[in-house]
Scaffold this motif. Structure first.
Motif, PDB file in Angstrom:
ATOM      1  N   UNK A  19       0.840  -1.196   0.000  1.00  0.00           N
ATOM      2  CA  UNK A  19       0.000   0.000   0.000  1.00  0.00           C
ATOM      3  C   UNK A  19       0.878   1.251   0.000  1.00  0.00           C
ATOM      4  N   UNK A  20       0.544   2.176  -0.869  1.00  0.00           N
ATOM      5  CA  UNK A  20       1.308   3.418  -0.938  1.00  0.00           C
ATOM      6  C   UNK A  20       0.627   4.461  -0.042  1.00  0.00           C
ATOM      7  N   UNK A  73     -10.421  10.906  -5.106  1.00  0.00           N
ATOM      8  CA  UNK A  73      -9.558  11.300  -6.212  1.00  0.00           C
ATOM      9  C   UNK A  73      -8.884  10.129  -6.891  1.00  0.00           C
ATOM     10  N   UNK A  74      -8.596   9.079  -6.144  1.00  0.00           N
ATOM     11  CA  UNK A  74      -7.919   7.914  -6.708  1.00  0.00           C
ATOM     12  C   UNK A  74      -8.631   6.636  -6.268  1.00  0.00           C
ATOM     13  N   UNK A  75      -8.478   5.616  -7.086  1.00  0.00           N
ATOM     14  CA  UNK A  75      -9.005   4.300  -6.737  1.00  0.00           C
ATOM     15  C   UNK A  75      -8.010   3.559  -5.838  1.00  0.00           C
ATOM     16  N   UNK A  76      -8.504   2.726  -4.934  1.00  0.00           N
ATOM     17  CA  UNK A  76      -7.596   1.921  -4.109  1.00  0.00           C
ATOM     18  C   UNK A  76      -6.587   1.148  -4.968  1.00  0.00           C
ATOM     19  N   UNK A  77      -7.030   0.630  -6.093  1.00  0.00           N
ATOM     20  CA  UNK A  77      -6.120  -0.189  -6.903  1.00  0.00           C
ATOM     21  C   UNK A  77      -4.960   0.616  -7.464  1.00  0.00           C
ATOM     22  N   UNK A  78      -5.149   1.921  -7.641  1.00  0.00           N
ATOM     23  CA  UNK A  78      -4.083   2.731  -8.221  1.00  0.00           C
ATOM     24  C   UNK A  78      -2.898   2.863  -7.272  1.00  0.00           C
ATOM     25  N   UNK A  79      -3.148   2.756  -5.977  1.00  0.00           N
ATOM     26  CA  UNK A  79      -2.057   2.946  -5.028  1.00  0.00           C
ATOM     27  C   UNK A  79      -1.732   1.647  -4.276  1.00  0.00           C
TER      28      UNK A  79
END
Lengths: 443, 443
Positions: free
Chosen positions: A53-54, A65-71
């Motif tokens: 996880x980032x 703003x972002x999807x969980x999968x992106x980070x």
């Protein structure tokens, strides 16, 4: 103490190489495992999730703003071509430093070197009521929970007739003036200013308060005065109510009680006020500092226990400039892992270990579009340039070309459209039939 | 009967226009609401989710090819500039056709026109045990659940010593030879052939069965013989065990019992064998066909009840070529919504309504990379061209430029890398503190 699993973890291939067991696939654990990819060790990486996880971008997941999968990045994928690296999804329980044995929920494993890099969890400083009602932000699931909570609060608020009664659903209170709190407050204010009024034209967003509470006299305590002042100014420009020198006394799910001030109505208290190291059974009391960190020497080795190392948030290592230990940030974790990786390779070659010295590469925080602060060792700057620097550095730090690409598009899109499009209340609504009550009763 | 809410839904702006209430934001409901954007009606769209779900791609969410957000679209966003359209997240309960009043969990609402477009849910044909243990695929949450289940099964399988004992975790059985079943089986086989062995080098994937069970003599019953034959051939090329003319008798969570054949060990039974219309209280028995669909006339109006319309999967409308009603597919829902939209506009102008006639534009299904089947009214084709057609048509049908872009990149990426990167077990693991037992006990 938890009863240890009595069988070894199955299917670990036999290897003539010494075994390095790494507990935790965060910044430190993952960095070390990658560093040892071609080293003469069998590396066993354990994490309770199957992905890295980032953390620095959790707040963007929380604010749609972002999807969980992106980070998040699947740990197995990183080691596709590393036959010496084995991943297991497991929760560690304890270890026996005399037997060199680590106990987990899937069995035990014998190690030659043990690396504890379990990271930290939210610290409520003993307040059970706050723990009970507030929402933390230390995993991507928690960040997603924050997002869902805020959206469903608004879907509920719109069905309430009197504006007075909507307050507690609309207000958001964030506790903790570190980077997470500041970034969360800024992003939440931008949601209120730009996005939510378009979604809910029936609601008056002048009534939505975004409050940031910090117990100390400054935001971003670890940064320069310029950065502290600018971040405060940016937050105020965005309409965040910043309360410094303010202590939260208690929270009952509806009202935040504040020392010496009026209480604030909110059903959304985001707690980013402190962390405490994750714990594993196996060390005696004298290895722990009062804050739960483990004392290590200059090689990140637990004092007096050969072959057991601690990295990142859990480690407490003092240097001349850091008499109370290093800051609990990603940079320290990464640099310690890099150094330990080199040292383990040195050990395999019969060479000397090198002492760790932290090199502060600088720090940064973003408050909103075109509003960020950057402290580098040689210069400090703020505003548009700082914001672009922040975006670039974080984009580069994200694992995986595809994740980089998606985040870049997301950011460019949000920038151009003033609109984060991920306002989806995709909840774990589906309850497996075998857990559904009416079916169980019918059976 | 559920006790109806005694208060009106709050904060619905007063309007001199007649009110159209649409129940359901699926293909039919959303299409109609968009069609009426500038019509002289106050349109109130209700859905239990705050987003539209693109059902044809659920199977790609289940097989880690796409993110839920890529195929979901926030309903509020669609109506940002439509002051006459109001969205509410609500569950409908019943309606009173004499009072023109619809009851929901957030209050009641009075309508001039009521449109029922609630879609359908999974049909277990009365088998409680299958409902209890199998996993359906009718919402994006359920699709995500399938993905998580499969990944966690593999993380568990790797910890089991004997191959024999891993079988039930590794095998996947899909019931239902319609498009969902066929597409799911193909994608699952591709995961097994290309992706999973890289993630789990310790496991032998020759032991993973992907089985597709269909009760009838053909796959894709509604398509041409060419398409049926090709899809069967494609599935067999990918290594799917297809069982036609085969009836599942029972399932206990471990073994699928099959009429006249050996049972199959699996903990993953995906049920795509049938649908049943969602139900709302308010009509008498004679309005319903035995399969739960509601009889409507050529204007999609409930026979004998003026101003109440039914669209999509719930509607049962007969035409010369469709004596048993139209197929329950997206095309019918969309065309009916288009026609009803025109008719409601006609009504507002005092013009005549037009009868609905379904125009079959063709159908298609994809089995795997470069393997798809397309039936158009004027031609049928298969293979690479059909696959590209399928990709193009679905990409164009997805709402939102950004979603299109992300899906396009995902597809291109998966095509080039033979690797779907979304193997993240991001579970709803975070349990809100107020629901955590140990905290409740401590309090």
């Amino acid at each position: 103490m938890v009863v240890p699993e009595e069988l070894p973890i199955p299917n670990i291939p036999n290897s003539p190489l010494p075994t390095v067991v790494i507990v935790g696939g965060g910044f430190a654990g993952l960095k070390l495992a990658r560093k040892l990819k071609s080293a003469p060790y069998q590396v066993i990486l354990l994490d309770k999730h199957n992905y890295h996880q980032f953390q620095p971008l959790f707040y963007q997941v929380a604010t749609a703003g972002l999807e969980p999968s992106a980070i998040s990045f699947p740990l197995r994928k990183i080691f596709h071509n590393s036959p010496n690296t084995i991943f297991r999804m497991a929760e560690v329980q304890s270890f026996d430093s005399e037997e060199n044995r680590l106990y987990t929920n899937i069995g035990y494993i014998d190690y030659d070197f043990l690396v504890l890099a379990m990271g930290a969890d939210t610290n409520y400083f003993g307040n059970k009521s706050i723990e009970y009602y507030s929402v933390p932000m230390k995993t991507v699931s928690e960040a997603l929970f924050v997002r869902n909570k805020i959206i469903s609060n608004y879907e509920r608020a719109i069905n309430i007739e009197l504006q007075e009664n909507r307050k507690s659903l609309m207000n958001v209170v964030i506790v903790g003036g570190g980077p997470t709190g500041v970034e969360l407050a800024g992003a939440m204010a931008e949601l209120r200013n730009n996005v939510l009024p378009k979604d809910y034209p029936e609601l008056n967003f002048d009534n939505m308060k975004v409050v940031l509470i910090e117990a100390g006299p400054k935001l971003l305590g670890a940064m320069s005065k310029e950065s502290q002042d600018h971040s405060l100014q940016y937050l105020e420009e965005l309409g965040v109510e910043v309360m410094l020198d303010t202590k939260v006394q208690d929270y009952d799910g509806e009202e935040v009680h504040i020392e010496g001030k009026e209480s604030i109505s909110t059903q959304t208290l985001l707690w980013a006020a402190g962390i405490k190291p994750n714990y594993i059974e196996g060390l005696s009391k004298e290895h722990y500092a009062p804050n739960g960190r483990i004392f290590v020497n200059e090689f990140n080795e637990v004092s007096g226990l050969e072959g057991i190392y601690v990295l990142g948030d859990v480690a407490l290592q003092t240097e001349e400039n850091f008499p109370k230990g290093h800051p609990q940030v990603a940079q320290v974790a990464l640099q310690q892992a890099e150094n330990l990786g080199k040292n383990l390779i040195n050990i395999s070659k019969g060479q000397e270990m090198k002492a760790f010295h932290y090199k502060d590469l600088g720090s940064m925080a973003t408050v909103g579009r075109k509003r960020a602060v950057v402290d580098l060792p040689f210069m400090k700057f703020q505003g548009m340039m700082a914001w672009l620097t922040w975006l670039f550095v974080h984009l580069m730090a994200i694992l995986g070309v595809k994740n980089k690409l998606f985040i870049f598009i997301d950011w460019a899109w949000n920038y151009l459209s003033f609109d984060s499009s991920l306002r989806l209340l995709i909840k774990p609504k589906y309850v497996r039939a075998s857990e559904r009550k009416e079916l169980i009763e019918e059976k």
